[in-house]
Design an enzyme around this catalytic site. Structure first.
Site, short mmCIF file in Angstrom:
data_model
loop_
_atom_site.label_atom_id
_atom_site.label_comp_id
_atom_site.label_asym_id
_atom_site.label_seq_id
_atom_site.Cartn_x
_atom_site.Cartn_y
_atom_site.Cartn_z
N GLU A 160 0.71 -1.29 0.08
CA GLU A 160 -0.11 0.02 0.07
C GLU A 160 0.82 1.09 -0.13
O GLU A 160 0.40 2.23 -0.48
CB GLU A 160 -1.13 0.22 1.41
CG GLU A 160 -2.13 0.43 0.72
CD GLU A 160 -3.20 0.38 2.17
OE1 GLU A 160 -2.77 0.50 3.20
OE2 GLU A 160 -4.54 0.10 1.94
N HIS A 194 6.50 -27.34 -1.07
CA HIS A 194 5.70 -28.52 -1.81
C HIS A 194 4.68 -27.68 -2.81
O HIS A 194 3.70 -28.58 -2.98
CB HIS A 194 5.29 -29.37 -0.77
CG HIS A 194 6.20 -29.89 0.18
ND1 HIS A 194 6.81 -31.33 -0.03
CD2 HIS A 194 7.08 -29.65 0.93
CE1 HIS A 194 7.78 -31.59 0.51
NE2 HIS A 194 8.20 -30.35 1.40
N LYS A 243 -14.32 1.25 -3.81
CA LYS A 243 -15.30 1.91 -2.92
C LYS A 243 -16.31 2.62 -3.73
O LYS A 243 -17.50 2.34 -3.64
CB LYS A 243 -14.66 2.76 -1.83
CG LYS A 243 -13.86 1.98 -0.90
CD LYS A 243 -13.48 2.96 0.48
CE LYS A 243 -12.28 2.28 1.00
NZ LYS A 243 -11.76 3.40 2.05
#
Ligand code: PA5
Length: 431
Positions: free
Chosen positions: A284, A305, A419
């Site tokens: 961010e 793995h 948003k």
């Protein structure tokens, strides 16, 4: 031993570290002098050394009240209002605490919009004595607001409004936002997130300290570790002795060399959420203006793995930063077995951690040989003091690194895009 030991020798040649000094010192000066981009958000820089014993005592008292009245405390928040506490809690708790009846159990909500998650949480809380810590700096974030509305109603229905108000603590802005208005109206105990501390840098404010104190974490030691790291990484420190500036230089040098992804790796599952916190901090802070390393993480040996194949032989656009914990908390040896059908007797008497450390060494050699530069960060043990130091180290390095990159590390304008669309789709009325 030092709080952290940083080793960049398998990632960046010493002459490249030396070549980066001038630009890095400039970036660090910018940070320390408060003359860089986003300088309104530098309250975290000297936070550890400015936290008083009285302040910590007040937090501990509030935590003690919640501990005595609640079997479960739900911490509501998202992003920087959630990940720091979650990371330290996971690192310092027993792996099976949640199912072994530890009280109070600290759970999290408001970090997703899952109807299933909220329903299951609400069912789990039904019939239990619970409290809520609602954390939102803006006080308007949808995810925590939604969770709080649902859980507050459940709490009030179970205990009545007066008792519920005693079991709710709000951590938010001093004056602004819906949560501040609500907390003042309902008479909740509140803590302030300072204006000049952004969410992802707020772990050492009540955002992180209160939930951790509720969980029984020693917040004094956490702050002490951070305060020592604040001194070690001060702008006056010698360049090569300052791990924050060297880490910032190394990752920017690797980025310039075409490594676009930094993978934070650990060999202890307790560090999983530290990587989640770190991903947010750097992702961010630096991912803007079409620049910045993509931050990813793996838990080894588990992910050897799965993603181990990609790391060893996939596109060479990555480097690894490994957090290694020197001493585990427990002592467990591989037992001998008369039949030795599994062929493990060659390890009999050796500690499990010795096997893990050899896996760590072998992995580092294989990945470096395979073209994956390797930065190594060692800490002596998982304890409050060392984690406080580690978290502050990453914060300071992030500020320096963002300025070397040339971005404002303290804003997050891109977060608004989803948003805006979501509110339009939901038909949110304009104010
Ligand atoms: O780092 C940040 O600023 C963000 O991750 C915020 O912490 C997150 O969006 C939550 O915001 P708020 O605390 O305002 O609800």
């Amino acid at each position: 031993m030092k709080i952290i030991n940083l080793n960049t020798i398998n990632a960046v040649a010493p002459d490249r570290i030396a070549a980066g000094e001038e630009a890095a010192q400039k970036a660090h000066q910018l940070l320390a002098s408060g003359n860089g981009k986003g300088a309104d958000f530098l309250g975290w820089l000297h936070l550890p050394s400015s936290i008083t014993a009285d302040f910590l005592k007040d937090i501990r008292n509030t935590a003690a009240a919640l501990r005595s009245s609640c079997e479960v405390v739900v911490v509501i928040g998202i992003g920087g209002s959630y990940l720091g506490a979650k990371a330290i809690l996971e690192a310092l708790s027993g792996s099976f605490d949640q199912i072994s009846g530890v009280k109070p159990l600290v759970l999290f909500a408001g970090h997703n919009i899952s109807e299933d998650y909220l329903s299951e949480l609400s069912n789990f809380l039904s019939g239990k004595q619970f409290g809520l810590i609602n954390i939102s700096k803006s006080g308007t974030t949808t995810e925590p607001a939604l969770a709080f509305r649902i859980l507050k109603k459940q709490l009030e229905a179970a205990t009545g409004k007066t008792e519920a108000a005693k079991r709710i603590v709000a951590v938010t802005d001093a004056a602004r936002g819906a949560l501040r208005t609500l907390a003042d109206k309902e008479g909740y105990k509140t803590y302030v997130i300072p204006d000049n501390v952004g969410g992802r840098f707020s772990v050492l404010t009540p955002v992180g300290l209160l939930p951790l104190a509720v969980a029984g974490i020693d917040i004094e030691k956490l702050v002490a570790g951070a305060a020592d790291m604040e001194r070690i990484t001060d702008v006056s420190a010698n360049y090569l002795d300052n791990p924050a500036i060297i880490y910032a230089v190394a990752r920017n040098e690797l980025y310039r060399q075409g490594k676009k992804i930094e993978i934070l790796a650990n060999f202890n599952p307790k560090l999983h959420y530290i990587a989640e916190w770190w991903k947010q901090l750097y992702g961010e802070s630096e991912g803007k203006e079409h620049k910045g390393l993509f931050t990813a993480s793996v838990d080894f040996t588990t992910d050897l793995h799965s993603m181990g194949q990609w790391i060893q032989q996939g596109e060479r656009s990555i480097f690894e930063t490994v957090i290694s914990v020197e001493s585990p908390k427990y002592h467990l040896e591989v037992p001998a077995d008369a039949e030795d059908l599994d062929g493990l007797n060659y390890l009999a008497g050796k500690r499990v951690d010795f096997v893990n450390k050899m896996a760590e060494k072998g992995t580092q050699m294989a990945h470096v040989d395979g073209g994956v530069p390797n930065i190594r960060i060692e800490i002596p043990e998982l304890s409050e003091y060392y984690l406080g130091g580690l978290f502050y180290f990453f914060e300071r390095a992030c500020g320096i690194s963002g300025y070397i990159l040339g971005v404002n590390p303290f804003d997050q304008p891109g977060v608004e895009a989803y948003k805006k669309n979501m509110f339009a789709l939901l038909g949110k009325p304009a104010k």
